[in-house]
Design a protein around this motif. Sequence first.
Motif, PDB file in Angstrom:
ATOM      1  N   THR A  16       0.811  -0.997  -0.083  1.00 49.24           N
ATOM      2  CA  THR A  16      -0.194  -0.051  -0.114  1.00 49.24           C
ATOM      3  C   THR A  16       0.927   1.166   0.056  1.00 49.24           C
ATOM      4  OG1 THR A  16      -1.762  -1.369   1.121  1.00 49.24           O
ATOM      5  CG2 THR A  16      -1.785   1.379   1.181  1.00 49.24           C
ATOM      6  N   TYR A  17       0.589   2.292  -1.119  1.00 51.00           N
ATOM      7  CA  TYR A  17       1.168   3.351  -1.219  1.00 51.00           C
ATOM      8  C   TYR A  17       0.417   4.611  -0.466  1.00 51.00           C
ATOM      9  CZ  TYR A  17       4.723   1.217  -4.011  1.00 51.00           C
ATOM     10  OH  TYR A  17       5.540   0.331  -4.420  1.00 51.00           O
ATOM     11  N   VAL A  18       0.808   5.163   0.484  1.00 54.05           N
ATOM     12  CA  VAL A  18      -0.132   6.237   1.137  1.00 54.05           C
ATOM     13  C   VAL A  18       0.394   7.782   0.432  1.00 54.05           C
ATOM     14  CG1 VAL A  18      -1.183   7.447   3.330  1.00 54.05           C
ATOM     15  CG2 VAL A  18      -0.427   4.757   3.062  1.00 54.05           C
ATOM     16  N   CYS A  24      -4.888   6.025  -0.199  1.00 57.88           N
ATOM     17  CA  CYS A  24      -4.178   4.725  -0.346  1.00 57.88           C
ATOM     18  C   CYS A  24      -4.341   4.179  -1.664  1.00 57.88           C
ATOM     19  CB  CYS A  24      -4.367   3.713   0.779  1.00 57.88           C
ATOM     20  SG  CYS A  24      -4.303   4.451   2.464  1.00 57.88           S
ATOM     21  N   GLN A  26      -3.596   0.622  -3.198  1.00 53.67           N
ATOM     22  CA  GLN A  26      -3.021  -0.814  -3.087  1.00 53.67           C
ATOM     23  C   GLN A  26      -2.419  -1.486  -4.401  1.00 53.67           C
ATOM     24  OE1 GLN A  26      -5.274  -4.561  -1.663  1.00 53.67           O
ATOM     25  NE2 GLN A  26      -4.219  -3.690   0.222  1.00 53.67           N
ATOM     26  N   ASP A  65       7.491   2.492   7.356  1.00 46.92           N
ATOM     27  CA  ASP A  65       7.282   2.352   8.781  1.00 46.92           C
ATOM     28  C   ASP A  65       8.453   1.641   9.572  1.00 46.92           C
ATOM     29  OD1 ASP A  65       5.991   1.390  11.548  1.00 46.92           O
ATOM     30  OD2 ASP A  65       4.600   2.729  10.877  1.00 46.92           O
ATOM     31  N   TRP A  68       8.684  -2.153   9.945  1.00 47.65           N
ATOM     32  CA  TRP A  68       9.247  -3.097   8.641  1.00 47.65           C
ATOM     33  C   TRP A  68      10.589  -2.848   8.733  1.00 47.65           C
ATOM     34  CZ3 TRP A  68       6.286  -6.071   5.947  1.00 47.65           C
ATOM     35  CH2 TRP A  68       4.643  -6.174   6.451  1.00 47.65           C
ATOM     36  N   ILE A 109       3.171  -0.938   4.319  1.00 48.62           N
ATOM     37  CA  ILE A 109       2.801   0.364   4.108  1.00 48.62           C
ATOM     38  C   ILE A 109       3.994   1.452   3.571  1.00 48.62           C
ATOM     39  CG2 ILE A 109       1.378   2.358   5.058  1.00 48.62           C
ATOM     40  CD1 ILE A 109      -0.293   0.154   6.793  1.00 48.62           C
ATOM     41  N   ILE A 111       4.782   5.118   2.567  1.00 50.25           N
ATOM     42  CA  ILE A 111       4.390   6.671   2.647  1.00 50.25           C
ATOM     43  C   ILE A 111       5.330   7.542   1.539  1.00 50.25           C
ATOM     44  CG2 ILE A 111       4.168   8.808   3.863  1.00 50.25           C
ATOM     45  CD1 ILE A 111       4.287   5.439   5.862  1.00 50.25           C
TER      46      ILE A 111
END
Length: 121
Positions: A16-18, A24, A26, A65, A68, A109, A111
Amino acid sequence: MEDLRLMEPPLLLKITYVQPDGTCRQVQARAGVSLMEAAVRANVEGIEAKCRGNCACVTCHVYIDPQWSAVMGAPGAMEESMLDFAEGAETRSRLSCQVRINSRCEGLIVIVPAEQRVIGL
């Protein structure tokens, strides 16, 4: 006897790219490709990738994050030195061209920063 592993389809993982506004996107990506390649193939906004994965610019800068970081590994020396030129770089910054998706990345995820500006050059 034929090796059945050769017949298995490639492992697809959900990443997922925010975006900066919180939306978002996916993407399904194969293990072994970079986060940048997956983003470019899926037309994810904000990943410019001007050098096309050669670690020669910082236009694929993303934030990972900290939970991760063990899965994604630490940046190499070349990537770390390039991150000095990324606008808004911090400890969770990575160049997505240098981060390979692996089988443990399901649900990762990423960002996307508000800007992909190069500073100091």
